[in-house]
Write a protein that holds these residues in place. Structure first.
Motif, PDB file in Angstrom:
ATOM      1  N   VAL A  43     -56.282  35.225 -35.458  1.00 17.77           N
ATOM      2  CA  VAL A  43     -57.657  35.561 -35.833  1.00 17.77           C
ATOM      3  C   VAL A  43     -58.535  35.586 -34.584  1.00 17.77           C
ATOM      4  O   VAL A  43     -59.371  36.476 -34.415  1.00 17.77           O
ATOM      5  CB  VAL A  43     -58.199  34.561 -36.886  1.00 17.77           C
ATOM      6  N   VAL A  44     -58.343  34.632 -33.682  1.00 16.23           N
ATOM      7  CA  VAL A  44     -59.111  34.616 -32.437  1.00 16.23           C
ATOM      8  C   VAL A  44     -58.760  35.830 -31.579  1.00 16.23           C
ATOM      9  O   VAL A  44     -59.644  36.453 -30.977  1.00 16.23           O
ATOM     10  CB  VAL A  44     -58.891  33.287 -31.671  1.00 16.23           C
ATOM     11  N   LEU A  45     -57.480  36.201 -31.535  1.00 14.58           N
ATOM     12  CA  LEU A  45     -57.084  37.412 -30.799  1.00 14.58           C
ATOM     13  C   LEU A  45     -57.709  38.662 -31.420  1.00 14.58           C
ATOM     14  O   LEU A  45     -58.173  39.556 -30.700  1.00 14.58           O
ATOM     15  CB  LEU A  45     -55.562  37.539 -30.761  1.00 14.58           C
ATOM     16  N   ALA A  46     -57.720  38.740 -32.737  1.00 15.53           N
ATOM     17  CA  ALA A  46     -58.357  39.874 -33.411  1.00 15.53           C
ATOM     18  C   ALA A  46     -59.849  39.900 -33.107  1.00 15.53           C
ATOM     19  O   ALA A  46     -60.421  40.976 -32.900  1.00 15.53           O
ATOM     20  CB  ALA A  46     -58.115  39.804 -34.920  1.00 15.53           C
ATOM     21  N   ALA A  47     -60.472  38.738 -33.052  1.00 10.84           N
ATOM     22  CA  ALA A  47     -61.898  38.669 -32.714  1.00 10.84           C
ATOM     23  C   ALA A  47     -62.137  39.184 -31.302  1.00 10.84           C
ATOM     24  O   ALA A  47     -63.115  39.902 -31.046  1.00 10.84           O
ATOM     25  CB  ALA A  47     -62.407  37.239 -32.858  1.00 10.84           C
ATOM     26  N   ALA A  48     -61.246  38.851 -30.382  1.00 11.19           N
ATOM     27  CA  ALA A  48     -61.374  39.347 -29.005  1.00 11.19           C
ATOM     28  C   ALA A  48     -61.214  40.861 -28.956  1.00 11.19           C
ATOM     29  O   ALA A  48     -61.968  41.556 -28.246  1.00 11.19           O
ATOM     30  CB  ALA A  48     -60.341  38.673 -28.109  1.00 11.19           C
ATOM     31  N   ILE A  49     -60.273  41.392 -29.711  1.00 12.84           N
ATOM     32  CA  ILE A  49     -60.078  42.844 -29.764  1.00 12.84           C
ATOM     33  C   ILE A  49     -61.308  43.521 -30.354  1.00 12.84           C
ATOM     34  O   ILE A  49     -61.761  44.558 -29.858  1.00 12.84           O
ATOM     35  CB  ILE A  49     -58.804  43.190 -30.566  1.00 12.84           C
ATOM     36  N   ILE A  50     -61.866  42.932 -31.401  1.00 12.08           N
ATOM     37  CA  ILE A  50     -63.076  43.481 -32.019  1.00 12.08           C
ATOM     38  C   ILE A  50     -64.222  43.489 -31.012  1.00 12.08           C
ATOM     39  O   ILE A  50     -64.925  44.495 -30.857  1.00 12.08           O
ATOM     40  CB  ILE A  50     -63.456  42.678 -33.283  1.00 12.08           C
ATOM     41  N   PHE A  51     -64.407  42.384 -30.320  1.00 13.47           N
ATOM     42  CA  PHE A  51     -65.500  42.283 -29.358  1.00 13.47           C
ATOM     43  C   PHE A  51     -65.331  43.288 -28.220  1.00 13.47           C
ATOM     44  O   PHE A  51     -66.278  44.006 -27.863  1.00 13.47           O
ATOM     45  CB  PHE A  51     -65.577  40.851 -28.812  1.00 13.47           C
ATOM     46  N   LEU A  52     -64.135  43.366 -27.657  1.00 20.89           N
ATOM     47  CA  LEU A  52     -63.888  44.308 -26.563  1.00 20.89           C
ATOM     48  C   LEU A  52     -63.993  45.759 -27.046  1.00 20.89           C
ATOM     49  O   LEU A  52     -64.494  46.630 -26.325  1.00 20.89           O
ATOM     50  CB  LEU A  52     -62.524  44.048 -25.931  1.00 20.89           C
ATOM     51  N   GLY A  53     -63.532  46.025 -28.255  1.00 20.04           N
ATOM     52  CA  GLY A  53     -63.660  47.366 -28.826  1.00 20.04           C
ATOM     53  C   GLY A  53     -65.115  47.749 -29.038  1.00 20.04           C
ATOM     54  O   GLY A  53     -65.506  48.891 -28.832  1.00 20.04           O
ATOM     55  N   ALA A  54     -65.924  46.791 -29.442  1.00 17.43           N
ATOM     56  CA  ALA A  54     -67.351  47.062 -29.634  1.00 17.43           C
ATOM     57  C   ALA A  54     -68.027  47.343 -28.293  1.00 17.43           C
ATOM     58  O   ALA A  54     -68.865  48.242 -28.197  1.00 17.43           O
ATOM     59  CB  ALA A  54     -68.028  45.888 -30.337  1.00 17.43           C
ATOM     60  N   ILE A  55     -67.659  46.589 -27.262  1.00 16.10           N
ATOM     61  CA  ILE A  55     -68.225  46.832 -25.934  1.00 16.10           C
ATOM     62  C   ILE A  55     -67.850  48.232 -25.442  1.00 16.10           C
ATOM     63  O   ILE A  55     -68.669  48.947 -24.868  1.00 16.10           O
ATOM     64  CB  ILE A  55     -67.763  45.751 -24.933  1.00 16.10           C
ATOM     65  N   ALA A  56     -66.589  48.622 -25.695  1.00 13.97           N
ATOM     66  CA  ALA A  56     -66.105  49.939 -25.272  1.00 13.97           C
ATOM     67  C   ALA A  56     -66.525  51.053 -26.224  1.00 13.97           C
ATOM     68  O   ALA A  56     -66.198  52.218 -25.989  1.00 13.97           O
ATOM     69  CB  ALA A  56     -64.586  49.906 -25.134  1.00 13.97           C
TER      70      ALA A  56
END
Length: 143
Positions: A43-56
């Motif tokens: 879940v934390v890894l998915a949160a990181a992917i979501i955050f980085l995807g939002a930045i990009a």
């Protein structure tokens, strides 16, 4: 940009929720992250992917990672709920006639799911919403 802001907020709630109490037995609380041994790591890894995807500004990545995190959280909730139910039923059967059955049953009745699940669910829903809803749709609906 509001939709990606929602996705970032969802990522933050997902990550935070993994470290909040997910299960308690009396005074003992356990998080979904479980010190790196639990499914909360994903879940934390998915949160990181979501955050980085939002930045990009990669909305599809954000949305699909949100769906994956929602699936992980819901699966974890149902697994824990079914294990709690099975454990209580097994304990009641095994302790039938035992003089300490009442004490053991009262301890098992104190086992419960905690509020960390709600935070993770909200985070996943915000991430999905932020990933798949367009800025134009938001402006049309909410000004």
């Amino acid at each position: 940009m509001l939709n990606l802001g929602l996705a970032m907020a969802g990522a933050a709630l997902l990550a935070l929720g993994a470290f909040l109490p997910a299960f308690s037995l009396g005074a003992i609380s356990v998080t979904y992250f479980k010190g790196g041994d639990g499914d909360g790591v994903f879940v934390v890894l998915a949160a990181a992917i979501i955050f980085l995807g939002a930045i990009a500004k990669k909305r599809r990545i954000v949305g699909y990672a949100g769906i994956a995190s929602l699936a992980l959280v819901v699966f974890g909730m149902f697994t824990l709920s079914s294990r709690l139910s099975e454990g209580k039923a097994d304990l009641a059967r095994e302790l039938d006639g035992n003089p300490f059955a009442g004490l053991a049953m009262s301890i098992s009745e104190s086992a419960s799911m905690e509020w960390g699940w709600a935070v993770m669910l909200l985070g996943a829903i915000l991430a999905i919403f932020g990933g798949f809803v367009t800025e134009r749709w938001l402006k049309d609906r909410y000004g």
